[in-house]
Design a protein around this motif. Structure first.
Motif, PDB file in Angstrom:
ATOM      1  N   VAL A  84       0.834  -1.206   0.000  1.00  0.00           N
ATOM      2  CA  VAL A  84       0.000   0.000   0.000  1.00  0.00           C
ATOM      3  C   VAL A  84       0.870   1.257   0.000  1.00  0.00           C
ATOM      4  O   VAL A  84       0.646   2.194  -0.788  1.00  0.00           O
ATOM      5  N   LEU A  85       1.868   1.277   0.895  1.00  0.00           N
ATOM      6  CA  LEU A  85       2.736   2.443   0.984  1.00  0.00           C
ATOM      7  C   LEU A  85       3.536   2.640  -0.303  1.00  0.00           C
ATOM      8  O   LEU A  85       3.741   3.774  -0.762  1.00  0.00           O
ATOM      9  N   GLY A  86       3.970   1.542  -0.910  1.00  0.00           N
ATOM     10  CA  GLY A  86       4.707   1.625  -2.161  1.00  0.00           C
ATOM     11  C   GLY A  86       3.869   2.231  -3.277  1.00  0.00           C
ATOM     12  O   GLY A  86       4.349   3.081  -4.040  1.00  0.00           O
ATOM     13  N   VAL A  87       2.612   1.810  -3.377  1.00  0.00           N
ATOM     14  CA  VAL A  87       1.705   2.362  -4.395  1.00  0.00           C
ATOM     15  C   VAL A  87       1.502   3.857  -4.170  1.00  0.00           C
ATOM     16  O   VAL A  87       1.558   4.666  -5.113  1.00  0.00           O
ATOM     17  N   LEU A  88       1.272   4.239  -2.919  1.00  0.00           N
ATOM     18  CA  LEU A  88       1.038   5.656  -2.607  1.00  0.00           C
ATOM     19  C   LEU A  88       2.272   6.508  -2.917  1.00  0.00           C
ATOM     20  O   LEU A  88       2.174   7.576  -3.531  1.00  0.00           O
TER      21      LEU A  88
END
Length: 454
Positions: A36-40
């Motif tokens: 999730v953090l990588g996508v954001l």
């Protein structure tokens, strides 16, 4: 005075400290958070054109992959060497090895058939807007001549420096067979090899625990570099790869477990899940190998057999990278370049997928396997360039399927040979990676061997 006041008590296995502690986040939750953090962060870097964030994500992902690759060459060599010599502890070793290879081939044929069927139904190359001009020649390529002649190295150093896993496997196999022939005279070398293998696996565990951080970099860089627009052009092809892998992993594998091995498919995934989720993130079958072997043993496969089948599978068993993906990619590229494929071509794809799967060698990506398939079919190698942009997104699901198959076949063979410990299989839990690591000491304690019958 104790150096570790919060050490675990023998009775509970939990910290004995009285103070409040921060709850431990499960490994799977760390992976999801990293995704999730990588996508954001990737979206932020691309939408706001933040160059330093783009560079940071690239470096973080690159360092994680490099750490995995650092262990690949020695890990493969000593794992194959030790696995072959461990077969001396197993009755009917030749039959087990033969049946393992046979099931590798059977599942690969099923996987490539599913890939071809999906490709023919969906026509992934139609309506993408891509043209032959968008492709470019790959830096390296595979051919049958290179595959056959490249197995034997010119010297013992180059395969390790250039990370030619196929040649490393060849040298390890020769060394392992020679050690078997020498018998007791090779015992000092085998003891040293086993110690080095344990050392490498322990070091690799440290890298594995960095997977959530590596996930942020790998996913973030993919989003920042490719963007949603580019991914949209490959939407059908990407969906085909994911659907094909899902059908094999959650359709074919459970069916084989239920009908051939006659065990619970749900229990298999419960026990194998730590390896599958790590493979999805790391995109490396070899990097995941220590976890794959551990979960396979916990599923009731005798350690002596698992220590052969899993390393062997990590370098040759590639249902995702070497079966589903090249089948779909060949159809995709043929449609882009307006080349008609016939029945003979589809049979060639199946042949290459089964025989040439060792070319993928358990490393990140399947470019060599794809170029081998395209060159065999006579398709333009520039088509590889069309797929390189989307490869990291595809490789996650491909590798997860590879690793699931690498754990599946030893379970099937063990069940068919009546050497599977059904009590261990039925009690295997989906422990997170760090919890499996803590079990290493317990698993190293002397136990009664699972009988290996004729």
């Amino acid at each position: 005075m104790s150096a570790n006041p919060a050490s675990a008590t023998p009775e509970t296995g939990k910290p004995s400290g009285s103070g409040s502690r921060i709850p431990k986040v499960p490994f799977w939750a760390q992976i999801v958070a990293g995704l999730v953090l990588g996508v954001l962060l990737g979206w932020l870097a691309r939408s706001q054109d933040i160059s330093w964030l783009y560079t940071t994500l690239d470096k973080v992902g690159h360092i994680f992959v490099q750490l995995l690759k650092l262990a690949v060459a020695p890990l493969v060599f000593f794992a194959i060497l030790v696995s072959i010599t461990n077969l001396r502890k197993v009755n009917n070793a030749a039959r087990l090895a033969t049946r393992t290879l046979l099931w590798f081939m059977i599942t690969s044929l099923i996987a490539v058939a599913i890939g071809l069927a999906i490709g023919l139904i969906t026509n992934p190359g139609s309506g993408t807007g891509l043209t032959p001009k968008d492709g470019k020649l790959p830096e390296g390529k595979g051919s049958w001549l290179d595959f056959l002649t490249g197995i034997i190295p010119d010297n013992v150093i180059t395969p390790f420096t250039e990370l030619n896993v196929l040649q490393i496997v060849f040298m390890a196999a020769v060394a392992g067979i020679a050690a078997l022939q020498l018998g007791d005279r090779a015992k000092p070398i085998l003891t040293l090899s086993e110690s080095i293998l344990e050392l490498l696996q322990k070091a690799l565990w440290w890298v594995i625990r960095l997977a959530p951080i590596g996930t942020i970099g790998l996913i973030g860089y993919a989003i920042a570099d490719y963007g949603w627009d580019l991914i949209g052009k490959y939407a059908t092809f990407t969906a085909d790869v994911y659907i094909g892998c899902a059908l094999v992993m959650f359709g074919v594998y459970p069916l084989l477990l239920a009908t051939v091995a006659k065990v619970s498919p749900l229990q298999f995934f419960k026990g194998a899940w730590p390896a599958i989720q790590l493979a999805f993130v790391s995109r490396s079958s070899v990097g995941t190998m220590p976890v794959t072997q551990k979960v396979t043993e916990r599923l009731g496969v005798p350690k002596e057999y698992a220590s052969f089948a899993v390393p062997f599978g990590a370098t040759t068993k590639m249902d995702g990278c070497a079966a589903i993906y090249p089948a779909l990619a060949a159809i995709f590229i043929a449609q882009i370049f307006d080349v008609q494929l016939g029945i003979g071509d589809y049979l060639l794809i199946a042949f290459v997928s089964v025989i040439g799967s060792a070319a993928t060698a358990g490393l990140t990506g399947a470019t060599v396997m794809l170029t081998l398939t395209l060159s065999t079919l006579g398709l333009p190698l520039e088509g590889v360039g069309l797929l390189m942009a989307i490869d990291p997104i595809l490789d996650m699901m491909r590798t997860a399927t590879n690793v699931a198959g690498q754990a599946l076949v030893p379970v099937i063979v063990s069940a068919r040979e009546k050497i599977l410990d059904h009590d261990a299989y039925n009690s295997a839990s989906s422990s997170p990676v760090d919890e499996i690591d803590t079990l290493d000491v317990q698993d190293a304690e002397p136990k009664a061997k699972v009988p290996v019958t004729a």
